[in-house]
Scaffold this motif. Structure first.
Motif: not given
Length: 65
Positions: A35-49, A56-65
């Protein structure tokens, strides 16, 4: 698919997420590192591929491709 971060360990870069239907899924460091992320916070919305097996092979923000 979208989910909400339930747990995240920045040391191991692993965690769990709750899908919108209430199921809990786990992700490993490989999925986080893809993923392009460096950290995740509890309660954060994420998109999972995931792959064909459902892993699960990749995590991103719902607004990022």
């Amino acid at each position: 698919m979208q989910a909400t971060v339930a747990t995240f360990d920045p040391g191991t870069r692993t965690g769990t997420a709750l899908l919108d239907d209430g199921r809990e899924v786990t992700f490993d460091a490989t999925a986080f590192d893809a993923s392009p992320l460096r950290y995740l916070r509890l309660g954060q919305r994420i998109a999972l591929q995931h792959d064909e097996s459902g892993r699960i092979v990749r995590i991103s923000l719902p607004t990022l491709p």
